[in-house]
Design an enzyme around this catalytic site. Structure first.
Site, mmCIF file in Angstrom:
data_model
loop_
_atom_site.group_PDB
_atom_site.id
_atom_site.type_symbol
_atom_site.label_atom_id
_atom_site.label_comp_id
_atom_site.label_asym_id
_atom_site.label_seq_id
_atom_site.Cartn_x
_atom_site.Cartn_y
_atom_site.Cartn_z
ATOM 1 N N GLU A 223 0.831 -1.211 0.000
ATOM 2 C CA GLU A 223 0.000 0.000 0.000
ATOM 3 C C GLU A 223 0.863 1.258 0.000
ATOM 4 O OE1 GLU A 223 -3.690 -0.037 2.175
ATOM 5 O OE2 GLU A 223 -3.219 1.932 3.003
ATOM 6 N N TYR B 256 -6.656 7.162 -0.588
ATOM 7 C CA TYR B 256 -7.449 8.326 -0.980
ATOM 8 C C TYR B 256 -7.463 9.272 0.207
ATOM 9 C CZ TYR B 256 -11.310 10.253 -3.756
ATOM 10 O OH TYR B 256 -12.115 11.013 -4.541
ATOM 11 N N GLN C 215 4.745 7.231 16.073
ATOM 12 C CA GLN C 215 3.898 7.232 14.877
ATOM 13 C C GLN C 215 2.794 6.169 14.997
ATOM 14 O OE1 GLN C 215 5.821 5.703 11.347
ATOM 15 N NE2 GLN C 215 5.012 7.408 10.140
HETATM 16 P P1 FAD Z 1 -18.069 1.542 6.777
HETATM 17 O O1 FAD Z 1 -18.159 0.165 6.256
HETATM 18 O O2 FAD Z 1 -19.033 2.547 6.244
HETATM 19 O O3 FAD Z 1 -18.192 1.448 8.371
HETATM 20 C C1 FAD Z 1 -17.992 2.607 9.189
HETATM 21 C C2 FAD Z 1 -18.767 2.396 10.491
HETATM 22 O O4 FAD Z 1 -20.161 2.421 10.216
HETATM 23 C C3 FAD Z 1 -18.506 1.039 11.154
HETATM 24 O O5 FAD Z 1 -18.555 1.245 12.539
HETATM 25 C C4 FAD Z 1 -19.683 0.186 10.692
HETATM 26 O O6 FAD Z 1 -19.970 -0.873 11.585
HETATM 27 C C5 FAD Z 1 -20.782 1.231 10.675
HETATM 28 N N1 FAD Z 1 -21.862 0.901 9.719
HETATM 29 C C6 FAD Z 1 -21.725 0.425 8.461
HETATM 30 N N2 FAD Z 1 -22.949 0.283 7.895
HETATM 31 C C7 FAD Z 1 -23.877 0.697 8.803
HETATM 32 C C8 FAD Z 1 -25.298 0.798 8.811
HETATM 33 N N3 FAD Z 1 -26.035 0.455 7.769
HETATM 34 N N4 FAD Z 1 -25.906 1.285 9.952
HETATM 35 C C9 FAD Z 1 -25.176 1.652 11.037
HETATM 36 N N5 FAD Z 1 -23.809 1.561 11.075
HETATM 37 C C10 FAD Z 1 -23.172 1.095 9.975
HETATM 38 N N6 FAD Z 1 -9.497 6.046 4.794
HETATM 39 C C11 FAD Z 1 -9.309 7.034 3.869
HETATM 40 O O7 FAD Z 1 -9.773 8.167 4.068
HETATM 41 N N7 FAD Z 1 -8.604 6.794 2.714
HETATM 42 C C12 FAD Z 1 -8.091 5.573 2.425
HETATM 43 O O8 FAD Z 1 -7.476 5.383 1.376
HETATM 44 C C13 FAD Z 1 -8.280 4.512 3.370
HETATM 45 N N8 FAD Z 1 -7.801 3.270 3.135
HETATM 46 C C14 FAD Z 1 -8.066 2.250 4.014
HETATM 47 C C15 FAD Z 1 -7.611 0.959 3.714
HETATM 48 C C16 FAD Z 1 -7.872 -0.104 4.582
HETATM 49 C C17 FAD Z 1 -7.396 -1.491 4.224
HETATM 50 C C18 FAD Z 1 -8.581 0.143 5.794
HETATM 51 C C19 FAD Z 1 -8.852 -0.986 6.756
HETATM 52 C C20 FAD Z 1 -9.019 1.418 6.113
HETATM 53 C C21 FAD Z 1 -8.784 2.491 5.220
HETATM 54 N N9 FAD Z 1 -9.224 3.786 5.484
HETATM 55 C C22 FAD Z 1 -9.018 4.794 4.564
HETATM 56 C C23 FAD Z 1 -9.895 4.106 6.748
HETATM 57 C C24 FAD Z 1 -11.425 3.992 6.637
HETATM 58 O O9 FAD Z 1 -11.937 4.896 5.677
HETATM 59 C C25 FAD Z 1 -11.981 4.315 8.031
HETATM 60 O O10 FAD Z 1 -11.629 3.295 8.948
HETATM 61 C C26 FAD Z 1 -13.461 4.581 8.082
HETATM 62 O O11 FAD Z 1 -13.783 5.182 9.344
HETATM 63 C C27 FAD Z 1 -14.332 3.334 7.965
HETATM 64 O O12 FAD Z 1 -14.273 2.822 6.717
HETATM 65 P P2 FAD Z 1 -15.170 1.537 6.319
HETATM 66 O O13 FAD Z 1 -14.976 1.369 4.858
HETATM 67 O O14 FAD Z 1 -14.955 0.406 7.199
HETATM 68 O O15 FAD Z 1 -16.647 2.179 6.569
#
Ligand code: FAD
Length: 285
Positions: free
Chosen positions: A17, A49, A210
Protein backbone atom coordinates in the site's frame (compact mmCIF):
# COMPACT_ATOMS: atom_id res chain seq x y z
CA UNK A 1 -4.85 -11.44 -15.04
CA UNK A 2 -5.62 -8.03 -13.53
CA UNK A 3 -8.62 -8.47 -11.26
CA UNK A 4 -7.75 -9.08 -7.63
CA UNK A 5 -10.66 -11.50 -7.23
CA UNK A 6 -9.11 -13.69 -9.96
CA UNK A 7 -5.66 -13.49 -8.39
CA UNK A 8 -7.01 -14.50 -4.97
CA UNK A 9 -8.84 -17.41 -6.59
CA UNK A 10 -5.59 -18.98 -7.80
CA UNK A 11 -3.25 -18.46 -4.86
CA UNK A 12 -1.92 -16.36 -2.05
CA UNK A 13 -1.31 -12.71 -2.95
CA UNK A 14 1.35 -10.23 -1.89
CA UNK A 15 0.46 -6.55 -2.11
CA UNK A 16 1.80 -3.18 -1.01
CA UNK A 17 0.00 0.00 0.00
CA UNK A 18 1.15 3.50 -0.92
CA UNK A 19 -0.21 6.99 -0.36
CA UNK A 20 -0.24 9.71 -3.03
CA UNK A 21 2.77 12.04 -2.72
CA UNK A 22 2.17 15.72 -1.94
CA UNK A 23 5.43 17.24 -3.16
CA UNK A 24 7.90 16.80 -5.98
CA UNK A 25 10.45 15.12 -3.71
CA UNK A 26 7.81 12.77 -2.25
CA UNK A 27 6.88 11.93 -5.82
CA UNK A 28 10.46 10.94 -6.56
CA UNK A 29 10.55 8.82 -3.39
CA UNK A 30 7.42 6.96 -4.47
CA UNK A 31 8.82 6.42 -7.96
CA UNK A 32 11.99 4.93 -6.48
CA UNK A 33 10.03 2.81 -3.99
CA UNK A 34 7.79 1.35 -6.70
CA UNK A 35 10.83 0.61 -8.87
CA UNK A 36 12.49 -1.19 -5.93
CA UNK A 37 9.40 -3.21 -4.94
CA UNK A 38 8.20 -4.12 -8.45
CA UNK A 39 10.87 -6.87 -8.85
CA UNK A 40 9.29 -8.66 -5.84
CA UNK A 41 6.33 -9.31 -8.15
CA UNK A 42 3.45 -7.94 -6.05
CA UNK A 43 0.06 -9.17 -7.24
CA UNK A 44 -1.25 -5.65 -6.83
CA UNK A 45 -0.49 -2.36 -5.11
CA UNK A 46 -3.05 -0.02 -3.61
CA UNK A 47 -3.14 3.77 -3.51
CA UNK A 48 -4.95 5.50 -0.68
CA UNK A 49 -7.45 8.33 -0.98
CA UNK A 50 -7.00 11.47 1.12
CA UNK A 51 -9.18 12.07 4.14
CA UNK A 52 -12.26 14.02 3.12
CA UNK A 53 -11.67 13.24 -0.55
CA UNK A 54 -8.89 15.85 -0.60
CA UNK A 55 -6.50 13.73 -2.66
CA UNK A 56 -8.92 12.59 -5.31
CA UNK A 57 -6.85 13.82 -8.25
CA UNK A 58 -3.62 12.68 -6.59
CA UNK A 59 -4.86 9.11 -6.24
CA UNK A 60 -6.05 9.08 -9.86
CA UNK A 61 -2.74 10.63 -11.00
CA UNK A 62 -0.68 7.94 -9.24
CA UNK A 63 -2.94 5.17 -10.53
CA UNK A 64 -2.73 6.57 -14.07
CA UNK A 65 1.07 6.81 -13.83
CA UNK A 66 1.27 3.20 -12.64
CA UNK A 67 -0.88 2.03 -15.55
CA UNK A 68 1.22 3.78 -18.17
CA UNK A 69 4.75 3.74 -16.73
CA UNK A 70 5.03 0.59 -14.60
CA UNK A 71 4.08 -3.08 -14.63
CA UNK A 72 2.40 -3.06 -11.21
CA UNK A 73 -1.37 -3.60 -11.01
CA UNK A 74 -2.97 -0.70 -9.12
CA UNK A 75 -6.06 -0.72 -6.93
CA UNK A 76 -7.55 2.73 -6.31
CA UNK A 77 -9.01 3.50 -2.87
CA UNK A 78 -12.23 5.52 -2.95
CA UNK A 79 -14.17 6.92 0.00
CA UNK A 80 -17.73 8.14 0.54
CA UNK A 81 -16.76 11.47 2.05
CA UNK A 82 -17.80 14.59 0.18
CA UNK A 83 -18.83 12.81 -3.01
CA UNK A 84 -22.02 12.94 -4.98
CA UNK A 85 -23.11 9.94 -7.01
CA UNK A 86 -22.33 12.00 -10.13
CA UNK A 87 -18.72 12.61 -8.94
CA UNK A 88 -18.21 8.92 -8.34
CA UNK A 89 -19.72 7.91 -11.68
CA UNK A 90 -17.35 10.32 -13.48
CA UNK A 91 -14.33 9.07 -11.54
CA UNK A 92 -15.20 5.45 -12.33
CA UNK A 93 -15.42 6.31 -16.04
CA UNK A 94 -11.92 7.84 -15.79
CA UNK A 95 -10.62 4.72 -14.07
CA UNK A 96 -12.12 2.50 -16.75
CA UNK A 97 -10.44 4.63 -19.44
CA UNK A 98 -7.12 4.14 -17.63
CA UNK A 99 -7.66 0.38 -17.56
CA UNK A 100 -8.04 0.23 -13.77
CA UNK A 101 -9.84 -2.95 -12.71
CA UNK A 102 -9.72 -2.83 -8.90
CA UNK A 103 -11.33 -0.46 -6.41
CA UNK A 104 -11.32 -0.48 -2.59
CA UNK A 105 -14.67 1.04 -1.52
CA UNK A 106 -14.39 2.76 1.87
CA UNK A 107 -16.41 4.81 4.29
CA UNK A 108 -13.62 7.31 4.93
CA UNK A 109 -13.56 9.82 7.77
CA UNK A 110 -14.59 13.45 7.81
CA UNK A 111 -11.46 15.62 8.18
CA UNK A 112 -10.93 16.95 11.72
CA UNK A 113 -11.09 20.58 10.49
CA UNK A 114 -14.59 20.02 9.06
CA UNK A 115 -13.41 21.24 5.64
CA UNK A 116 -15.48 18.68 3.73
CA UNK A 117 -19.23 18.22 3.70
CA UNK A 118 -20.81 14.79 3.82
CA UNK A 119 -21.84 13.67 0.31
CA UNK A 120 -24.47 11.34 -1.16
CA UNK A 121 -23.00 8.27 0.53
CA UNK A 122 -23.15 7.49 4.22
CA UNK A 123 -21.60 4.03 4.49
CA UNK A 124 -19.09 2.10 2.42
CA UNK A 125 -21.89 -0.32 1.53
CA UNK A 126 -23.68 2.42 -0.45
CA UNK A 127 -20.53 3.32 -2.41
CA UNK A 128 -19.66 -0.33 -2.90
CA UNK A 129 -23.10 -1.00 -4.38
CA UNK A 130 -22.60 1.73 -7.01
CA UNK A 131 -19.08 0.55 -7.90
CA UNK A 132 -20.16 -3.09 -8.13
CA UNK A 133 -23.23 -2.17 -10.21
CA UNK A 134 -20.95 -0.98 -13.03
CA UNK A 135 -19.77 -4.59 -13.42
CA UNK A 136 -16.35 -3.19 -14.40
CA UNK A 137 -14.28 -3.66 -11.24
CA UNK A 138 -13.16 -6.22 -8.72
CA UNK A 139 -14.20 -4.51 -5.49
CA UNK A 140 -12.72 -4.79 -2.01
CA UNK A 141 -13.78 -3.37 1.35
CA UNK A 142 -12.16 -2.56 4.70
CA UNK A 143 -12.39 -4.89 7.69
CA UNK A 144 -11.53 -3.98 11.27
CA UNK A 145 -10.34 -7.01 13.26
CA UNK A 146 -10.45 -5.09 16.56
CA UNK A 147 -13.85 -3.55 15.66
CA UNK A 148 -14.25 -0.15 14.03
CA UNK A 149 -14.21 2.71 16.59
CA UNK A 150 -17.69 3.89 15.47
CA UNK A 151 -19.32 0.44 15.81
CA UNK A 152 -21.56 0.24 18.89
CA UNK A 153 -20.48 -3.37 19.50
CA UNK A 154 -18.73 -6.34 17.95
CA UNK A 155 -21.90 -7.98 16.63
CA UNK A 156 -22.99 -4.82 14.78
CA UNK A 157 -19.49 -4.40 13.34
CA UNK A 158 -19.46 -7.97 12.01
CA UNK A 159 -22.99 -7.71 10.64
CA UNK A 160 -22.17 -4.55 8.64
CA UNK A 161 -18.97 -6.14 7.37
CA UNK A 162 -20.84 -9.30 6.37
CA UNK A 163 -23.36 -7.12 4.47
CA UNK A 164 -20.47 -5.55 2.55
CA UNK A 165 -18.94 -8.94 1.81
CA UNK A 166 -22.19 -10.21 0.32
CA UNK A 167 -21.35 -7.86 -2.57
CA UNK A 168 -17.58 -7.26 -2.42
CA UNK A 169 -15.00 -9.76 -3.70
CA UNK A 170 -12.62 -9.48 -0.75
CA UNK A 171 -11.68 -7.43 2.31
CA UNK A 172 -8.38 -5.96 3.47
CA UNK A 173 -7.97 -5.45 7.20
CA UNK A 174 -6.86 -2.58 9.34
CA UNK A 175 -3.48 -3.32 10.95
CA UNK A 176 -3.26 -5.38 14.14
CA UNK A 177 -0.40 -7.09 16.00
CA UNK A 178 -1.76 -10.37 17.35
CA UNK A 179 -2.74 -13.11 14.92
CA UNK A 180 -5.73 -14.01 17.13
CA UNK A 181 -7.46 -10.77 16.08
CA UNK A 182 -7.37 -12.03 12.50
CA UNK A 183 -8.43 -15.63 13.17
CA UNK A 184 -11.30 -14.45 15.37
CA UNK A 185 -12.53 -12.11 12.62
CA UNK A 186 -12.44 -14.89 10.02
CA UNK A 187 -14.29 -17.26 12.37
CA UNK A 188 -16.95 -14.65 13.16
CA UNK A 189 -17.53 -13.99 9.47
CA UNK A 190 -17.72 -17.73 8.76
CA UNK A 191 -20.42 -17.98 11.44
CA UNK A 192 -22.35 -15.38 9.42
CA UNK A 193 -21.95 -17.45 6.25
CA UNK A 194 -19.13 -15.36 4.72
CA UNK A 195 -16.12 -17.12 3.23
CA UNK A 196 -14.77 -14.40 0.91
CA UNK A 197 -11.00 -13.78 1.16
CA UNK A 198 -9.98 -11.58 4.11
CA UNK A 199 -6.49 -10.27 3.39
CA UNK A 200 -4.66 -9.11 6.53
CA UNK A 201 -3.04 -5.67 6.46
CA UNK A 202 0.37 -5.63 8.15
CA UNK A 203 1.97 -2.47 9.48
CA UNK A 204 5.66 -2.95 10.27
CA UNK A 205 6.41 -0.74 13.28
CA UNK A 206 9.70 1.06 13.42
CA UNK A 207 8.57 4.24 15.16
CA UNK A 208 6.50 3.99 18.35
CA UNK A 209 5.23 7.58 18.41
CA UNK A 210 3.90 7.23 14.88
CA UNK A 211 2.16 3.92 15.53
CA UNK A 212 0.48 5.21 18.69
CA UNK A 213 -1.02 8.06 16.61
CA UNK A 214 -2.24 5.70 13.89
CA UNK A 215 -3.59 3.14 16.35
CA UNK A 216 -5.61 5.81 18.14
CA UNK A 217 -7.41 6.63 14.90
CA UNK A 218 -7.94 3.05 13.76
CA UNK A 219 -8.95 1.47 17.06
CA UNK A 220 -6.01 -0.99 16.97
CA UNK A 221 -4.31 -1.95 20.20
CA UNK A 222 -0.54 -1.53 20.46
CA UNK A 223 0.33 -4.40 22.80
CA UNK A 224 2.75 -3.97 25.70
CA UNK A 225 5.11 -6.66 24.40
CA UNK A 226 5.55 -4.72 21.15
CA UNK A 227 6.24 -1.47 23.00
CA UNK A 228 8.77 -3.25 25.25
CA UNK A 229 10.58 -4.80 22.28
CA UNK A 230 10.85 -1.50 20.42
CA UNK A 231 11.85 0.43 23.54
CA UNK A 232 14.72 -2.01 24.03
CA UNK A 233 16.32 -0.68 20.81
CA UNK A 234 19.34 1.54 21.40
CA UNK A 235 19.39 3.07 17.91
CA UNK A 236 16.92 3.77 15.09
CA UNK A 237 18.62 1.09 13.02
CA UNK A 238 18.06 -1.46 15.78
CA UNK A 239 14.40 -0.40 16.11
CA UNK A 240 13.95 -0.91 12.37
CA UNK A 241 15.38 -4.43 12.59
CA UNK A 242 13.06 -5.28 15.49
CA UNK A 243 10.08 -3.92 13.52
CA UNK A 244 11.04 -6.06 10.52
CA UNK A 245 11.50 -9.14 12.71
CA UNK A 246 8.10 -8.72 14.44
CA UNK A 247 6.24 -8.04 11.18
CA UNK A 248 7.89 -11.07 9.52
CA UNK A 249 6.83 -13.27 12.44
CA UNK A 250 3.24 -12.00 12.22
CA UNK A 251 3.21 -12.68 8.46
CA UNK A 252 4.39 -16.25 9.06
CA UNK A 253 1.71 -16.78 11.71
CA UNK A 254 -0.94 -15.41 9.33
CA UNK A 255 0.14 -17.72 6.54
CA UNK A 256 0.04 -20.65 8.97
CA UNK A 257 -3.48 -19.53 9.92
CA UNK A 258 -4.53 -19.73 6.25
CA UNK A 259 -4.50 -16.04 5.24
CA UNK A 260 -5.22 -15.74 1.49
CA UNK A 261 -2.65 -12.98 1.06
CA UNK A 262 -0.51 -10.37 2.81
CA UNK A 263 -1.01 -6.63 2.34
CA UNK A 264 1.94 -4.59 3.60
CA UNK A 265 1.54 -0.95 4.56
CA UNK A 266 4.78 0.57 3.20
CA UNK A 267 4.46 4.29 4.08
CA UNK A 268 6.05 4.73 0.63
CA UNK A 269 9.39 3.17 1.65
CA UNK A 270 10.83 0.00 0.20
CA UNK A 271 13.52 -1.20 2.61
CA UNK A 272 11.32 -2.70 5.33
CA UNK A 273 8.93 -4.39 2.88
CA UNK A 274 11.85 -5.85 0.90
CA UNK A 275 13.44 -7.28 4.04
CA UNK A 276 10.15 -8.82 5.18
CA UNK A 277 9.79 -10.48 1.77
CA UNK A 278 13.32 -11.88 2.07
CA UNK A 279 12.57 -13.19 5.59
CA UNK A 280 9.41 -14.93 4.39
CA UNK A 281 11.31 -16.78 1.66
CA UNK A 282 9.39 -19.76 0.34
CA UNK A 283 6.80 -19.52 3.15
CA UNK A 284 4.90 -17.09 0.93
CA UNK A 285 4.71 -19.28 -2.19
P1 FAD B 1 -18.07 1.54 6.78
O1 FAD B 1 -18.16 0.16 6.26
O2 FAD B 1 -19.03 2.55 6.24
O3 FAD B 1 -18.19 1.45 8.37
C1 FAD B 1 -17.99 2.61 9.19
C2 FAD B 1 -18.77 2.40 10.49
O4 FAD B 1 -20.16 2.42 10.22
C3 FAD B 1 -18.51 1.04 11.15
O5 FAD B 1 -18.56 1.24 12.54
C4 FAD B 1 -19.68 0.19 10.69
O6 FAD B 1 -19.97 -0.87 11.58
C5 FAD B 1 -20.78 1.23 10.67
N1 FAD B 1 -21.86 0.90 9.72
C6 FAD B 1 -21.73 0.43 8.46
N2 FAD B 1 -22.95 0.28 7.90
C7 FAD B 1 -23.88 0.70 8.80
C8 FAD B 1 -25.30 0.80 8.81
N3 FAD B 1 -26.03 0.46 7.77
N4 FAD B 1 -25.91 1.29 9.95
C9 FAD B 1 -25.18 1.65 11.04
N5 FAD B 1 -23.81 1.56 11.08
C10 FAD B 1 -23.17 1.09 9.98
N6 FAD B 1 -9.50 6.05 4.79
C11 FAD B 1 -9.31 7.03 3.87
O7 FAD B 1 -9.77 8.17 4.07
N7 FAD B 1 -8.60 6.79 2.71
C12 FAD B 1 -8.09 5.57 2.42
O8 FAD B 1 -7.48 5.38 1.38
C13 FAD B 1 -8.28 4.51 3.37
N8 FAD B 1 -7.80 3.27 3.14
C14 FAD B 1 -8.07 2.25 4.01
C15 FAD B 1 -7.61 0.96 3.71
C16 FAD B 1 -7.87 -0.10 4.58
C17 FAD B 1 -7.40 -1.49 4.22
C18 FAD B 1 -8.58 0.14 5.79
C19 FAD B 1 -8.85 -0.99 6.76
C20 FAD B 1 -9.02 1.42 6.11
C21 FAD B 1 -8.78 2.49 5.22
N9 FAD B 1 -9.22 3.79 5.48
C22 FAD B 1 -9.02 4.79 4.56
C23 FAD B 1 -9.90 4.11 6.75
C24 FAD B 1 -11.43 3.99 6.64
O9 FAD B 1 -11.94 4.90 5.68
C25 FAD B 1 -11.98 4.31 8.03
O10 FAD B 1 -11.63 3.29 8.95
C26 FAD B 1 -13.46 4.58 8.08
O11 FAD B 1 -13.78 5.18 9.34
C27 FAD B 1 -14.33 3.33 7.97
O12 FAD B 1 -14.27 2.82 6.72
P2 FAD B 1 -15.17 1.54 6.32
O13 FAD B 1 -14.98 1.37 4.86
O14 FAD B 1 -14.95 0.41 7.20
O15 FAD B 1 -16.65 2.18 6.57
Amino acid sequence: MARIADKLAVGRTLSFEFFPPKSASAQMTLGRTVAELAPLGPDFVSITYGAGGSDRHRTADVVGWMRTETDVEPMAHLTCVGHTRTDVAALLVDYRRMGVENILALGGDLPADGSTQAGDYRYALDLLADVAATGCFSVGVAAHPEVHPRSPDRAADRKHLADKLQIADFAITQFFFDVEHYTRLVDELAALGIDKPIVPGIMPVTNLAQIHRMAKMSGSEVPGWLVDRLESARTDAEAKQIGIELASALCTDLIDAGAPGLHLYTLNRSEVAKQIRVNLGSVLV
